[in-house]
Design an enzyme around this catalytic site. Structure first.
Site, short mmCIF file in Angstrom:
data_model
loop_
_atom_site.label_atom_id
_atom_site.label_comp_id
_atom_site.label_asym_id
_atom_site.label_seq_id
_atom_site.Cartn_x
_atom_site.Cartn_y
_atom_site.Cartn_z
N GLU A 99 0.87 -1.14 0.07
CA GLU A 99 0.02 0.05 -0.03
C GLU A 99 0.74 1.09 0.10
O GLU A 99 1.86 1.26 0.71
CB GLU A 99 -0.72 0.18 1.31
CG GLU A 99 -1.93 -0.78 1.53
CD GLU A 99 -2.89 -0.69 2.65
OE1 GLU A 99 -4.02 -0.78 2.47
OE2 GLU A 99 -2.41 -0.39 3.70
N ILE A 100 0.75 2.34 -0.75
CA ILE A 100 1.09 3.56 -0.62
C ILE A 100 -0.37 4.46 -0.55
O ILE A 100 -0.93 4.53 -1.40
CB ILE A 100 1.97 4.11 -1.95
CG1 ILE A 100 2.96 3.06 -2.00
CG2 ILE A 100 2.39 5.49 -1.75
CD1 ILE A 100 4.17 3.41 -3.23
#
Ligand code: GDP
Ligand code: MN
Length: 337
Positions: free
Chosen positions: A236-237
């Site tokens: 995840e960013i």
């Protein structure tokens, strides 16, 4: 012990100026890994690869979190492979363990049933703690308060391509909130009552549902039923201000109170994905095609023309999971034409 929660920092003398990188502004971001001491080798291999493909040029800090104190060996060995400062900290116990108000008899019965049904991690309490922590608590850790952005990294993953543009700055400059590389189907039995709970929440709080949402990615029938598509959250960013905001905070409290993290086995992946798909405008969710990424057993290899060569990827297009049966890439694409 508050000192353990605040952790211990190691700053290598790498010559980075932590506000600016090569004269360009750096995002307010950290690389984040939740990890066990026993996973040191696998964690180091993930860190080495991300350093080589990305971070040695950028020097973002690392934050390692654990529900027990990190071993001396873990801290020493890991500090040798990071280019930015590294901090090793503990999770406050009340962010991790099963809350008192969970009916343990009911939780035990559900785990036993999931073991009989051969559901992956069906019998594990610690896995459930981890999923609940990643859903609703990591961004509340005292050491994360100073950051807006994080990149979630797990032990034993691979980064296959050069990441020579700063993905945090990309997100910031393009008004993105949540970024992913792989999207796939969830095991229905782990989230049997999650969607009915989501529908209840939406009916009671319609003000949080975005106008241009991604319901067309989550459902084949306008929201009546969930098609099990979600973003694979081991990568995840994202912008923590979204998790910290009113919509998600209310949503998390609402679903948490149903006990489904323990009475079923709700994962942080469907929880994050459903929230991002409903409470964000669809253009605020970003697919990072150019980041080649592998978490066993699936790999995303870029499909943009010329991208594999341009980014020196060590994966091959045919290995990419994106158009295999279990992937939800086509569902994502149908709402982003
Ligand atoms: P999977 O990817 O769903 O198979 O689950 P993982 O075993 O990879 O766990 C997901 C993430 O949570 C990884 O970063 C693990 O290191 C971490 N994790 C899982 N359980 C625990 C735990 O009990 N303690 C700590 N400190 N980390 C955990
Ligand atoms: Mn994993």
């Amino acid at each position: 012990d508050p000192a353990l929660v605040l952790g211990e920092s190691h700053s290598p003398d790498s010559g980075f100026n932590y506000e600016f990188n090569n004269g360009t502004h750096r995002a307010n971001a950290t690389l984040l890994m939740l990890v066990r001491n026993s996973e040191l080798e696998k964690a180091m291999q993930s860190v080495r690869e991300l350093e080589e493909k990305f971070n040695r040029q950028f020097g973002y800090p690392w934050l390692f979190l654990n529900n027990v104190p990190f071993s001396k060996e873990f801290k020493e060995e890991m500090s040798k492979v990071v280019s930015g400062p590294a901090t090793f900290a503990m999770i406050p116990p009340h962010h991790w363990y099963q809350p008192d108000w969970i009916d343990e008899d009911k939780a035990t019965k559900s785990r036993d049933k999931m073991v009989e049904e051969n559901i992956i991690y069906g019998g594990s309490v610690s896995y459930r703690n981890m999923c609940r922590f990643n859903s609703g608590f990591f961004y509340r850790h005292p050491l994360l308060q100073q950051y807006k952005w994080y990149w979630r990294v797990e032990p034993d993953v691979h980064f296959h391509c050069d990441v020579d543009e700063d993905p945090f700055l990309y997100m910031e400059e393009h008004n993105k909130v949540y970024g992913f590389t792989i999207t796939l189907l969830e095991f229905e039995k782990t989230i049997a009552t999650l969607w009915p709970t989501v529908k209840e929440f939406m009916a009671e709080n319609p003000q949080y549902v975005a106008e241009e949402n991604s319901m067309g990615y989550l459902s084949e029938d306008g929201g009546e039923t969930y098609n099990l598509c979600h973003f694979w959250s081991n990568f995840e960013i994202a912008d923590m201000d979204f998790w910290r905001g009113e919509a998600y905070s209310k949503f998390f409290d609402y679903i948490d109170a149903k006990g489904g993290f323990y009475y079923e086995r709700w994962g942080d992946a469907p929880v994050h994905s459903i929230a991002a798909s409903l409470f964000l405008q669809k253009d605020q969710v970003h697919f990072f095609d150019e980041i080649g990424y592998e978490h066993h057993p699936f790999t995303h290899c870029p499909h943009g023309p010329g991208m594999i060569r341009k980014k020196h990827c060590t994966c091959r297009g045919w290995r990419s999971f994106d158009y295999q049966g279990y992937s939800c890439m086509r569902k994502w694409e149908r709402i982003h034409k």
